[in-house]
Design a protein around this motif. Structure first.
Motif, PDB file in Angstrom:
ATOM      1  N   TYR A 168       0.658  -1.166  -0.284  1.00  0.00           N
ATOM      2  CA  TYR A 168      -0.127   0.022   0.054  1.00  0.00           C
ATOM      3  C   TYR A 168       0.888   1.062  -0.186  1.00  0.00           C
ATOM      4  O   TYR A 168       2.046   1.346   0.293  1.00  0.00           O
ATOM      5  CB  TYR A 168      -0.916   0.196   1.151  1.00  0.00           C
ATOM      6  CG  TYR A 168      -1.815  -1.019   1.137  1.00  0.00           C
ATOM      7  CD1 TYR A 168      -1.468  -2.365   1.786  1.00  0.00           C
ATOM      8  CD2 TYR A 168      -3.209  -0.822   1.069  1.00  0.00           C
ATOM      9  CE1 TYR A 168      -2.400  -3.311   1.715  1.00  0.00           C
ATOM     10  CE2 TYR A 168      -4.117  -1.930   1.132  1.00  0.00           C
ATOM     11  CZ  TYR A 168      -3.734  -3.166   1.576  1.00  0.00           C
ATOM     12  OH  TYR A 168      -4.776  -4.090   1.801  1.00  0.00           O
TER      13      TYR A 168
ATOM     14  N   GLN B 113       0.707   5.520   0.990  1.00  0.00           N
ATOM     15  CA  GLN B 113      -0.206   6.629   1.746  1.00  0.00           C
ATOM     16  C   GLN B 113       0.699   8.039   1.617  1.00  0.00           C
ATOM     17  O   GLN B 113       1.759   8.138   1.878  1.00  0.00           O
ATOM     18  CB  GLN B 113      -0.034   6.469   3.056  1.00  0.00           C
ATOM     19  CG  GLN B 113      -1.138   7.576   3.748  1.00  0.00           C
ATOM     20  CD  GLN B 113      -1.219   7.176   5.354  1.00  0.00           C
ATOM     21  OE1 GLN B 113      -0.560   6.620   6.063  1.00  0.00           O
ATOM     22  NE2 GLN B 113      -2.587   7.362   5.490  1.00  0.00           N
TER      23      GLN B 113
ATOM     24  N   LYS C 144      -4.979   9.210   2.020  1.00  0.00           N
ATOM     25  CA  LYS C 144      -5.779   7.757   2.191  1.00  0.00           C
ATOM     26  C   LYS C 144      -4.620   6.680   1.922  1.00  0.00           C
ATOM     27  O   LYS C 144      -3.866   7.040   1.112  1.00  0.00           O
ATOM     28  CB  LYS C 144      -6.985   7.512   1.759  1.00  0.00           C
ATOM     29  CG  LYS C 144      -8.237   8.169   2.179  1.00  0.00           C
ATOM     30  CD  LYS C 144      -9.366   7.363   1.596  1.00  0.00           C
ATOM     31  CE  LYS C 144      -9.428   7.472   0.092  1.00  0.00           C
ATOM     32  NZ  LYS C 144     -11.073   6.724  -0.357  1.00  0.00           N
ATOM     33  N   VAL C 145      -4.909   5.749   2.867  1.00  0.00           N
ATOM     34  CA  VAL C 145      -4.109   4.440   2.662  1.00  0.00           C
ATOM     35  C   VAL C 145      -4.588   4.091   1.177  1.00  0.00           C
ATOM     36  O   VAL C 145      -5.723   3.721   1.117  1.00  0.00           O
ATOM     37  CB  VAL C 145      -3.980   3.594   3.619  1.00  0.00           C
ATOM     38  CG1 VAL C 145      -3.365   2.195   3.190  1.00  0.00           C
ATOM     39  CG2 VAL C 145      -3.287   4.058   4.840  1.00  0.00           C
TER      40      VAL C 145
ATOM     41  N   MET D 168       4.562   7.231   1.979  1.00  0.00           N
ATOM     42  CA  MET D 168       4.760   6.134   2.763  1.00  0.00           C
ATOM     43  C   MET D 168       4.405   4.854   1.882  1.00  0.00           C
ATOM     44  O   MET D 168       3.545   4.794   1.474  1.00  0.00           O
ATOM     45  CB  MET D 168       4.109   6.061   4.177  1.00  0.00           C
ATOM     46  CG  MET D 168       4.636   7.260   5.102  1.00  0.00           C
ATOM     47  SD  MET D 168       6.240   6.588   5.782  1.00  0.00           S
ATOM     48  CE  MET D 168       5.693   5.586   6.985  1.00  0.00           C
TER      49      MET D 168
ATOM     50  N   PHE E 277       3.607   0.987   2.834  1.00  0.00           N
ATOM     51  CA  PHE E 277       3.308   0.096   3.764  1.00  0.00           C
ATOM     52  C   PHE E 277       3.333  -1.540   3.168  1.00  0.00           C
ATOM     53  O   PHE E 277       2.444  -1.656   2.159  1.00  0.00           O
ATOM     54  CB  PHE E 277       1.976   0.241   4.485  1.00  0.00           C
ATOM     55  CG  PHE E 277       2.167   1.376   5.031  1.00  0.00           C
ATOM     56  CD1 PHE E 277       1.293   2.533   4.682  1.00  0.00           C
ATOM     57  CD2 PHE E 277       2.867   1.720   6.389  1.00  0.00           C
ATOM     58  CE1 PHE E 277       1.333   3.773   5.437  1.00  0.00           C
ATOM     59  CE2 PHE E 277       2.889   2.710   7.188  1.00  0.00           C
ATOM     60  CZ  PHE E 277       2.367   3.933   6.703  1.00  0.00           C
TER      61      PHE E 277
ATOM     62  N   PHE F 294       0.256  -4.951   9.289  1.00  0.00           N
ATOM     63  CA  PHE F 294       1.114  -3.905   8.462  1.00  0.00           C
ATOM     64  C   PHE F 294       2.297  -3.569   9.240  1.00  0.00           C
ATOM     65  O   PHE F 294       2.583  -3.703  10.311  1.00  0.00           O
ATOM     66  CB  PHE F 294       0.254  -2.418   8.491  1.00  0.00           C
ATOM     67  CG  PHE F 294      -0.888  -2.443   7.566  1.00  0.00           C
ATOM     68  CD1 PHE F 294      -2.005  -2.935   7.630  1.00  0.00           C
ATOM     69  CD2 PHE F 294      -0.519  -1.603   6.284  1.00  0.00           C
ATOM     70  CE1 PHE F 294      -3.229  -3.205   6.874  1.00  0.00           C
ATOM     71  CE2 PHE F 294      -1.649  -1.737   5.196  1.00  0.00           C
ATOM     72  CZ  PHE F 294      -3.040  -2.265   5.683  1.00  0.00           C
ATOM     73  N   GLY F 295       3.362  -3.329   8.295  1.00  0.00           N
ATOM     74  CA  GLY F 295       4.570  -2.915   8.828  1.00  0.00           C
ATOM     75  C   GLY F 295       4.669  -1.701   9.247  1.00  0.00           C
ATOM     76  O   GLY F 295       3.577  -0.818   8.893  1.00  0.00           O
ATOM     77  N   PRO F 296       5.928  -1.108   9.462  1.00  0.00           N
ATOM     78  CA  PRO F 296       5.712   0.248  10.102  1.00  0.00           C
ATOM     79  C   PRO F 296       6.176   1.145   8.776  1.00  0.00           C
ATOM     80  O   PRO F 296       6.109   2.512   9.182  1.00  0.00           O
ATOM     81  CB  PRO F 296       7.155   0.431  10.989  1.00  0.00           C
ATOM     82  CG  PRO F 296       7.938  -0.855  10.307  1.00  0.00           C
ATOM     83  CD  PRO F 296       6.889  -1.894   9.915  1.00  0.00           C
TER      84      PRO F 296
ATOM     85  N   ARG G  76       9.320   5.402   4.269  1.00  0.00           N
ATOM     86  CA  ARG G  76       9.098   6.667   3.751  1.00  0.00           C
ATOM     87  C   ARG G  76       9.921   6.825   2.496  1.00  0.00           C
ATOM     88  O   ARG G  76      11.329   6.950   2.769  1.00  0.00           O
ATOM     89  CB  ARG G  76       9.171   7.826   4.737  1.00  0.00           C
ATOM     90  CG  ARG G  76       9.120   9.201   4.285  1.00  0.00           C
ATOM     91  CD  ARG G  76       9.143  10.245   5.170  1.00  0.00           C
ATOM     92  NE  ARG G  76       8.156  10.004   6.377  1.00  0.00           N
ATOM     93  CZ  ARG G  76       6.700  10.522   6.130  1.00  0.00           C
ATOM     94  NH1 ARG G  76       6.326  10.916   4.915  1.00  0.00           N
ATOM     95  NH2 ARG G  76       6.054  10.048   6.883  1.00  0.00           N
TER      96      ARG G  76
END
Lengths: 110, 114
Positions: B35, B37, B42-43, B89, B91, B105-107, B110
């Motif tokens: 994903y 963002q 929004k994601v 970002m 994810f 989800f992972g952290p 960026r």
């Protein structure tokens, strides 16, 4: 494309107050998930609701899935500053990819 | 508790360069996702991957993007020729079950394209 809308967009309340945030769609979802996201971090799963009318409780958080599986709500009782964050609903629509709502940004003031 | 990890946490690259973002999904999960963002937005779903092939992809996931599971643990997203608008970002997520499966989800990484 199935869209998820969330309201309110922003919410600022005092510690100890109760609040409800909403997630709505014109489409049916096979399940909905609620996440909390902190700035610069990934969404953290809070709960999944699957059955229409389902209610799930997670300590002071109560999640409800609408009977028609088109909407969901998150109620927080006696909010604390640690509840501050972006609350996202997301879900699998039928035949659709996983979609996120835009989120409700909650600020709980001490 | 098992978790999804991502590296690097922050990647700065020049426009036109290739980048590879890496993810290690939860070990017994079979479904993998990327994903993105964009700041303040929004994601957005990019792609899902199962059994060593793409299951679904969004309109965002054009020919500049590719995914790979090069070994039993890593899951990568490659952007061949980055554009300024790829700054976001990214994810990674994994799930043990498609459809109603819960995604973890992972952290995030960026990505900044200059």
């Amino acid at each position: 494309t199935q869209l998820l809308e969330q309201s309110p967009q922003f919410l600022s309340i005092q510690e100890g107050e109760n609040l409800t945030v909403y997630c709505n769609s014109s489409s049916v979802f096979s399940s909905l998930q609620w996440y909390r996201q902190e700035p610069g971090e990934g969404p953290v799963l809070l709960v999944t609701v699957v059955t229409g009318g389902e209610v799930k409780k997670l300590k002071r958080l109560t999640f409800q899935f609408g009977d028609a599986r088109k909407d969901s709500s998150l109620h927080i009782t006696a909010a604390q500053p640690g509840d501050t964050g972006l609350y996202l609903c997301a879900g699998w629509g039928y035949g659709q990819n996983f979609v996120f709502g835009p989120g409700t940004r909650l600020s709980v003031l001490p | 508790e098992p978790e999804v990890t991502q590296t690097p946490s922050h990647q700065v690259t020049q426009m036109g360069q290739e980048v590879i973002l890496r993810c290690v999904p939860i070990s017994n999960h079979l479904y993998f996702y990327w994903y993105r963002q964009i700041l303040g937005q929004k994601v957005e779903f990019l792609v899902s991957f199962y059994n060593n092939e793409i299951s679904e992809k969004s309109e965002i996931f054009d020919d500049q993007f590719s995914v790979e599971r090069p070994d039993g643990s890593n899951f990568t997203l490659k952007i061949r020729s980055t554009k300024l608008e790829d700054s976001a970002m990214y994810f990674c997520a994994s799930s043990s079950q498609k459809g109603r499966g819960e995604q973890y989800f992972g952290p995030g990484t960026r990505l900044t394209v200059t």
